[in-house]
Design an enzyme around this catalytic site. Structure first.
Site, short mmCIF file in Angstrom:
data_model
loop_
_atom_site.label_atom_id
_atom_site.label_comp_id
_atom_site.label_asym_id
_atom_site.label_seq_id
_atom_site.Cartn_x
_atom_site.Cartn_y
_atom_site.Cartn_z
N GLU A 11 -24.53 28.62 -113.67
CA GLU A 11 -24.95 29.77 -112.88
C GLU A 11 -25.52 29.29 -111.55
O GLU A 11 -26.31 28.33 -111.57
CB GLU A 11 -26.02 30.59 -113.61
CG GLU A 11 -26.30 31.90 -112.86
CD GLU A 11 -27.34 32.79 -113.57
OE1 GLU A 11 -27.90 32.38 -114.59
OE2 GLU A 11 -27.57 33.89 -113.07
N GLY A 52 -36.11 27.16 -114.45
CA GLY A 52 -36.84 27.13 -115.72
C GLY A 52 -35.93 26.88 -116.91
O GLY A 52 -36.19 26.02 -117.74
N ALA A 53 -34.85 27.65 -116.99
CA ALA A 53 -33.95 27.54 -118.13
C ALA A 53 -32.70 28.36 -117.85
O ALA A 53 -32.64 29.11 -116.88
CB ALA A 53 -34.61 28.04 -119.41
N MET A 54 -31.70 28.23 -118.74
CA MET A 54 -30.43 28.91 -118.53
C MET A 54 -29.88 29.43 -119.85
O MET A 54 -29.85 28.71 -120.85
CB MET A 54 -29.45 27.93 -117.86
CG MET A 54 -28.08 28.51 -117.60
SD MET A 54 -28.17 29.92 -116.46
CE MET A 54 -26.82 30.90 -117.07
N GLU A 55 -29.40 30.68 -119.80
CA GLU A 55 -29.04 31.42 -121.02
C GLU A 55 -27.61 31.24 -121.51
O GLU A 55 -27.09 32.12 -122.20
CB GLU A 55 -29.28 32.91 -120.75
CG GLU A 55 -28.30 33.57 -119.75
CD GLU A 55 -28.80 33.67 -118.32
OE1 GLU A 55 -29.67 32.87 -117.94
OE2 GLU A 55 -28.30 34.54 -117.57
N ASN A 56 -26.96 30.11 -121.24
CA ASN A 56 -25.58 29.89 -121.69
C ASN A 56 -25.38 30.36 -123.13
O ASN A 56 -26.21 30.10 -124.00
CB ASN A 56 -25.24 28.40 -121.62
CG ASN A 56 -25.76 27.76 -120.36
OD1 ASN A 56 -25.37 28.13 -119.28
ND2 ASN A 56 -26.69 26.82 -120.51
N HIS A 76 -37.29 34.99 -122.71
CA HIS A 76 -36.43 35.43 -121.61
C HIS A 76 -34.98 35.01 -121.84
O HIS A 76 -34.07 35.83 -121.78
CB HIS A 76 -36.97 34.86 -120.29
CG HIS A 76 -36.18 35.23 -119.09
ND1 HIS A 76 -36.51 36.30 -118.29
CD2 HIS A 76 -35.06 34.70 -118.54
CE1 HIS A 76 -35.64 36.41 -117.30
NE2 HIS A 76 -34.74 35.45 -117.43
N GLU A 77 -34.78 33.73 -122.10
CA GLU A 77 -33.40 33.25 -122.27
C GLU A 77 -32.77 33.85 -123.51
O GLU A 77 -31.59 34.23 -123.50
CB GLU A 77 -33.35 31.72 -122.34
CG GLU A 77 -34.00 31.00 -121.16
CD GLU A 77 -33.58 31.50 -119.80
OE1 GLU A 77 -32.43 31.94 -119.65
OE2 GLU A 77 -34.42 31.47 -118.87
N1 TRP Z 1 -30.27 32.76 -115.29
C1 TRP Z 1 -31.38 31.83 -115.30
C2 TRP Z 1 -32.57 32.62 -115.83
O1 TRP Z 1 -33.02 33.56 -115.23
C3 TRP Z 1 -31.69 31.30 -113.94
C4 TRP Z 1 -31.09 29.99 -113.57
C5 TRP Z 1 -31.15 28.86 -114.28
C6 TRP Z 1 -30.44 29.63 -112.37
N2 TRP Z 1 -30.58 27.84 -113.57
C7 TRP Z 1 -30.13 28.30 -112.41
C8 TRP Z 1 -30.11 30.32 -111.24
C9 TRP Z 1 -29.50 27.63 -111.37
C10 TRP Z 1 -29.47 29.67 -110.20
C11 TRP Z 1 -29.17 28.35 -110.27
O2 TRP Z 1 -33.04 32.42 -116.88
ZN ZN Z 2 -33.04 35.22 -116.42
#
Ligand code: TRP
Ligand code: ZN
Length: 884
Positions: free
Chosen positions: A144, A284-288, A320-321
C-alpha cells in the site's frame, strides 16, 4: 505520527541505489478523472525465487475484458523501476508491448488472455521500504498504496480484484519461514538446500493487500473460536529473542476479534491469521489479507521495555489492522481518493474498541488531543485538504491526520446523530451491500442514510470541504428564558475560498451556578450559518457546557469568565467537558500572557485561579487517577500556537514553562504527597496502578519545574527504584529536562541497560530530542553522530528528528538552526526513503503562522529544498504545496 544525518556522517552518503528519478513536475491525479479499468484480472499467480540480493518473480495474470468499462485493446500494467525480462501472452513470447515511463503497455487481440511476465529485484537495495525489501536478514513486502508495481507489472489500483496463488522458494537456513496471504496449500524441500511453499488466498483482493514474508522467525501461536464456531489459528511471528514480548499483542488480537463480533457483527473469514513484526517499516502496520505486517513498535511490549502508553499503542494498532479485514479488505476502496472510506471508519472502530477496553473518557480526551495537535494544524495550513481529497501527485502524502482522524470524527458525528442502534443498522447495511466490492465514500454515506434512516444530504459537505469550522456561542438570559445563539464559519483553505455552512451536531447542557444541577444533555444540530435555541427553567443566567464529549471537530469561541470555567472544571458531569474547561482556563491565560496583556498582578491572579482549579482536581475523590492525570496535562505549545493567528514560539514556551513552574511551586506540597501516594502503588496493569503511574510522573514534572532540587532528587529515586518502563521513562524525562550530573548518569545508565534493544534505544534518542532542556538542539546535533544513529531505519530517524521537529522550543530556535537541521535531514533522507522524508515537510510548511523573523527563515529552508536538483515526488509535492 511519525530523523537524520547530514552528508558528513558515516552512512549519510548512500549510493542512492533505487531512488526513483524525479520527474520535474509530477502529474496531478484528479478524482473526477476516475474511469473503471478496461480489463478484469480474476486470477494472479506469482512465483518467487527468493534471495536477499536477487529475487526473481514470474507473474501470470488471467485477464478478461471488463464489460462495465470503455473497451480498450491495450492493457496498462504499472511498473516502478522494473524491467521486463520476458513477456508472454498465452504462453508465447510477445512483441506487442511497449514501455510508457515505468509502465508496460500490452496490446491484446481477444477477450481473454494469460499474460506471463518475469522481473528481477534486489531487495537489499530497496531503501524506500516499498515493494519487496530486506530487513535484518528477512524479506518482506509493503504494497500500500503503490508498492506492488515495484515487484511486478500489474494494474496497481485498488478496484482491480484478483484471487492470488503465491509460490515461493528460498534457502532453508536463511529463510526457514515462508509466508503469504490466505492458507498454506503445500510445501516441500528441494535437493539444493532450498524449500518452497504455496499459499492461496480465496478472497479476491487488490494488489495493495498482497504480502510476502520470508525469514528466520518464531511464532507465538494461539487460537480463537469465532461466533459461528470456527477455529482460527493465530500466529505472531517475531525474531527469536522477541518472543517473550508478544503476549500483550496476542491478547489484544483476541479481544479485537471478539469485540468486532459483538459490536459490529463481523466475523473473521480465514482459518489462519498471521502477524509479522518488522524493524524497518515506514508506518505503524499494514492490514494485508491474513498476513498483517507490523512495525515492531506496535507488537513488542513487556513491563520492562514498554510504557503504559506503548501497551495502549499495541492494543490500538492490533485492533486497527484486524478491523481492516472488514473495513478495508472485504470492502476496499474504489480509488485512493476514497482512502478515508477505510481509514476514517477503521480509526473510529479502533477508537471505540479502546474506549470499551479501558477508560472511555480518557480515551476520548487522548483522541481529541491528537486531533487538535496534528489535524487542526493541518487543516489551517497550506496542506489542508478534505477528508476525501480532489487531487494528489503522490498518494503517500495523503495518509494524513485529516483522512484518518478527522475522517473518524466525521463518521462519529453520524453515529452521534443516529444513535448507536441506528448507526449499527447503517453499518450492517454497508457491509452487506458492498461486501466484495471496491466502494466509495458516497456508498458509505448512502448505506448509513438508508440503514440508519438519516438524511445526510447536507452532511456530505464534511467530505468535500476542508478547514476546521469555527463555532461561536452566545447566551442571553431574560426572565426565565435562556437564548443560545450559535454561528458557524468554515475558513477558506487552499483551492476552497468560499465555504457553505455544514451540519454540526453539538451536545450541550446548561448548569445552575448555585445548585450545580443541569437541565440534562441535549443534542442540537447547527445546520445553518446562524441558529438560536431557547431553554426554560433558569431564573438566573446559567453556565453553558458545549461540545460535550467533543461531539463535533470544531473550535468553539465564546465569552466566558474564568469563574465559570472553574465552575465547569469542578462540577460538569461530562468528564470531557471538565477537562475542556480546565484546558480553556489555561489556554485563555497563556494567550493573554503571550499577548503581553497581563501586568504582574493580573498574572499572579490568573495563576492562583488556575492553581485553585488544579488543586480541586488533585483533591477530588470522584476522579480516578487516569482521569486526574489527563486533566493535569498542560495544553501543548503546538496547540497554543494553533489558537493564535501569528505565533511567537519563544514566548509561548516561556509562558507555558512559567505556568508549570508557578503551579509546581504553589502546589508543591500537594504534588509531593501525590507523588508519594502514587509511589506506594505496586506495579500491575490494573487501571488503578496505571493511573498511579500516570499522576506520579505528572507530579514529578511539576515539582521539577517548581523546585528543581527537589524534582531532581525525586526523579533520581523514581529512576533508580523503577521496576517498569513507565516509571523509568517518566523519571528520565524529568531528569533530561534538568541540568546536573544526575541527568548525565541517568542517561548513561539507561543507554547501557538497554543498548541492543532498538525500541528502547529509540526512546533514549526521543527523550533527549523532545526534552525541555535549553540545549536540546545541541544534544540532537551530537546524537546525529552517535554510532547507533542511522538514516536507514525509520523508527530511529523519527525517534531523533520527529521528536525534535515537534519540540517547539528546540525546533523554533530563534537562530533558525532547527529549521536548517530539518531541511538538511529532508535533503539527506529524500534519496533513501522519500516517504519518510516528506513527513518532515509540514513542520516547515507552517511558516506563514509564525512571527516574521522565524517565518522568513522557515520559508528560506523550504526554498532551499525546492531548489535541490533531484527531489522525490513525495517531497516535491509537499514542498511546492507549502510554498504555493
Ligand atoms: N493501511 C495502513 C494502516 O492504516 C497504512 C500503511 C501502512 C501505509 N504502511 C503504509 C500507507 C505505507 C502508506 C504507505 O493501517
Ligand atoms: Zn488503517
Amino acid at each position: 505520527m511519525d530523523i537524520a544525518r547530514t552528508p558528513s556522517t558515516p552512512d549519510g552518503n548512500p549510493e542512492l541505489a533505487d531512488a526513483a528519478p524525479t520527474p520535474h513536475d509530477p502529474p496531478v491525479i484528479r478524482r473526477e478523472d476516475y474511469r473503471p479499468f478496461p480489463w478484469l484480472v480474476p486470477k494472479v499467480s506469482l512465483d518467487f525465487d527468493l534471495g536477499l540480493e536477487a529475487t526473481r518473480v514470474v507473474a501470470t495474470l488471467t485477464v478478461a475484458r471488463n464489460g462495465k468499462a470503455e473497451a480498450s485493446p491495450t492493457i496498462r500494467l504499472n511498473g516502478d523501476g522494473l524491467e521486463p525480462l520476458s513477456v508472454k501472452v498465452d504462453g508465447n513470447p510477445s512483441n506487442s508491448w511497449t514501455m510508457d515511463g515505468g509502465d508496460l503497455l500490452l496490446t491484446l487481440p481477444g477477450e481473454a488472455h494469460e499474460i506471463t511476465i518475469a522481473t528481477e529485484l534486489d531487495p537489499s537495495a530497496n531503501t524506500q521500504l516499498m515493494g519487496l525489501y530486506a530487513s535484518e536478514g528477512m524479506l518482506c513486502t509493503q504494497c500500500e498504496a503503490e508498492g506492488f508495481r515495484r515487484i511486478t507489472f500489474f494494474p496497481d489500483r485498488p478496484d482491480v480484484l484478483s484471487v492470488y496463488t503465491v509460490k515461493m522458494r528460498g534457502d532453508r537456513e536463511a529463510l526457514p519461514v515462508l509466508l503469504s496471504n490466505g492458507n498454506l496449500e503445500a510445501s516441500g524441500e528441494n535437493d539444493d538446500g532450498t524449500h518452497w511453499a504455496e499459499w492461496h488466498d480465496p478472497w479476491p483482493k487488490p494488489s495493495y493487500l498482497f504480502a510476502l514474508v520470508a525469514g528466520q522467525l518464531v511464532a507465538n501461536t494461539d487460537s480463537f473460536t469465532t461466533m459461528s464456531g470456527r477455529e482460527v489459528t493465530l500466529n505472531i511471528y517475531v525474531r527469536e529473542g522477541d518472543l517473550a514480548r508478544t503476549g500483550h499483542a496476542m491478547e489484544s488480537l483476541k479481544k479485537s476479534m471478539k469485540w468486532d463480533e459483538e459490536t459490529f457483527g463481523r466475523e473473521y473469514d480465514l482459518d489462519l491469521f498471521n502477524i509479522v513484526a518488522v524493524s524497518d517499516f515506514n508506518m505503524g502496520a499494514m492490514e494485508n489479507k491474513g498476513l498483517n505486517v507490523f512495525n515492531t513498535k506496535y507488537v513488542l511490549a513487556d513491563e520492562d521495555t514498554a510504557t503504559d502508553g506503548d501497551f495502549d499503542g499495541v492494543e490500538g494498532v492490533i485492533a486497527h489492522e484486524y478491523f481492516h479485514n472488514w473495513s478495508g479488505n472485504r470492502i476496499t476502496c474504489r480509488d485512493w481518493f476514497q482512502l478515508s472510506l477505510k481509514e476514517g471508519f477503521t480509526v473510529l472502530r479502533d477508537q471505540l474498541f479502546s474506549q470499551d477496553m479501558g477508560s472511555a473518557p480518557v480515551k476520548r480526551i487522548e483522541d481529541v488531543r491528537v486531533l487538535r495537535g496534528a489535524q487542526f494544524p493541518e487543516d489551517s495550513g497550506p496542506l489542508a485538504h478534505p477528508i476525501r481529497p480532489d487531487s494528489y501527485r503522490e498518494i503517500s502524502n495523503f495518509y494524513t491526520a485529516t483522512v484518518y482522524n478527522k475522517g473518524a470524527e466525521v463518521i462519529r458525528m453520524m453515529r452521534t446523530m443516529a444513535g448507536e442502534e441506528r448507526f449499527r443498522k447503517g453499518t450492517d447495511l454497508y457491509f452487506e451491500r458492498h461486501d466484495g466490492e471496491a466502494a466509495t465514500c458516497e456508498d458509505f454515506i448512502k448505506a448509513i442514510e438508508d440503514g440508519a434512516g438519516l438524511d445526510l444530504s447536507h452532511f456530505r459537505l464534511w467530505y468535500s470541504q476542508a478547514g476546521t469550522p469555527r463555532v461561536s456561542a452566545a447566551l442571553q438570559h431574560s426572565g426565565a428564558t435562556t437564548k443560545l445563539t450559535l454561528r458557524q464559519d468554515v475558513p477558506p483553505t487552499p483551492g476552497q475560498p468560499e465555504k457553505q455552512p455544514m451540519p454540526i451536531p453539538l451536545k450541550l447542557a446548561l448548569f445552575d451556578r448555585r445548585t450545580g444541577a443541569s437541565n440534562g444533555e441535549q443534542l442540537v444540530i447547527l445546520d445553518e450559518t446562524e441558529k438560536s435555541f431557547s431553554f426554560d427553567g433558569f431564573d438566573a443566567p446559567p453556565v453553558l457546557s458545549i461540545n460535550r464529549g467533543f461531539s463535533a471537530p470544531v473550535t468553539i469561541e465564546r465569552e466566558i469568565v474564568a469563574d465559570d470555567l472553574v465552575f465547569l472544571a469542578r462540577h460538569d458531569d461530562d468528564p470531557f467537558a471538565r477537562y475542556e474547561a480546565l484546558q480553556d482556563l489555561m489556554v485563555t491565560h497563556l494567550k493573554h500572557a503571550v499577548d503581553g496583556a497581563l501586568d504582574d498582578a493580573a498574572r499572579d491572579a490568573a495563576r492562583n485561579s488556575i492553581a485553585g482549579a488544579v488543586k480541586a482536581v488533585l483533591e477530588d475523590d470522584a476522579l480516578d487517577d487516569l482521569m486526574r492525570g489527563e486533566m493535569l496535562v498542560l495544553p501543548s505549545e503546538t496547540y497554543l500556537a494553533e489558537t493564535m493567528l501569528i505565533a511567537d514560539p519563544g514566548q509561548i514556551h516561556e509562558e507555558r514553562e512559567a505556568l508549570r513552574q508557578a503551579l509546581g511551586s504553589i502546589l508543591e506540597s500537594e504534588f509531593a504527597s501525590l507523588h508519594e501516594r502514587a509511589t506506594s502503588v505496586p506495579y500491575s496493569l490494573s487501571p488503578e496502578a496505571r493511573g498511579a503511574r500516570k499522576v506520579k510522573t505528572q507530579a514529578l514534572l511539576f515539582l521539577a519545574a517548581g523546585n528543581p532540587d527537589l524534582g531532581r532528587e525525586l526523579a533520581w529515586s523514581q529512576y533508580e527504584g523503577a521496576d517498569n518502563m513507565t516509571d523509568r521513562q517518566g523519571a528520565l524525562m524529568a531528569l533530561a529536562g534538568l541540568s546536573g550530573i544526575k541527568r548525565t548518569n541517568a542517561l548513561l545508565d539507561f543507554y547501557n541497560r538497554y543498548r541492543g534493544n532498538a525500541l528502547v534505544v529509540d526512546k533514549w534518542f526521543a527523550i533527549q530530542a523532545g526534552s525541555a532542556h535549553p540545549e536540546a538542539l545541541e544534544h540532537v546535533k551530537a546524537l546525529a553522530t552517535h554510532e547507533d544513529f542511522t538514516l536507514r531505519n525509520p523508527n530511529r530517524v523519527r525517534s531523533l528528528y520527529m521528536a525534535f521537529a515537534y519540540n517547539p522550543h528546540a525546533f523554533h530556535a530563534a537562530s533558525g538552526e532547527g529549521y536548517r537541521m530539518i531541511a538538511d535531514l529532508i535533503l539527506a533522507l529524500d534519496p533513501i526513503n522519500p516517504q519518510t522524508a516528506a513527513r518532515f515537510v509540514p513542520q516547515l510548511g507552517r511558516w506563514r503562522r509564525y512571527e516574521p523573523k522565524r517565518s522568513a527563515k522557515m520559508k528560506a529552508e523550504l526554498e532551499r529544498i525546492a531548489a535541490a536538483p533531484k527531489l522525490s515526488r513525495d517531497t516535491y509535492e509537499q514542498v511546492s504545496r507549502s510554498l504555493g
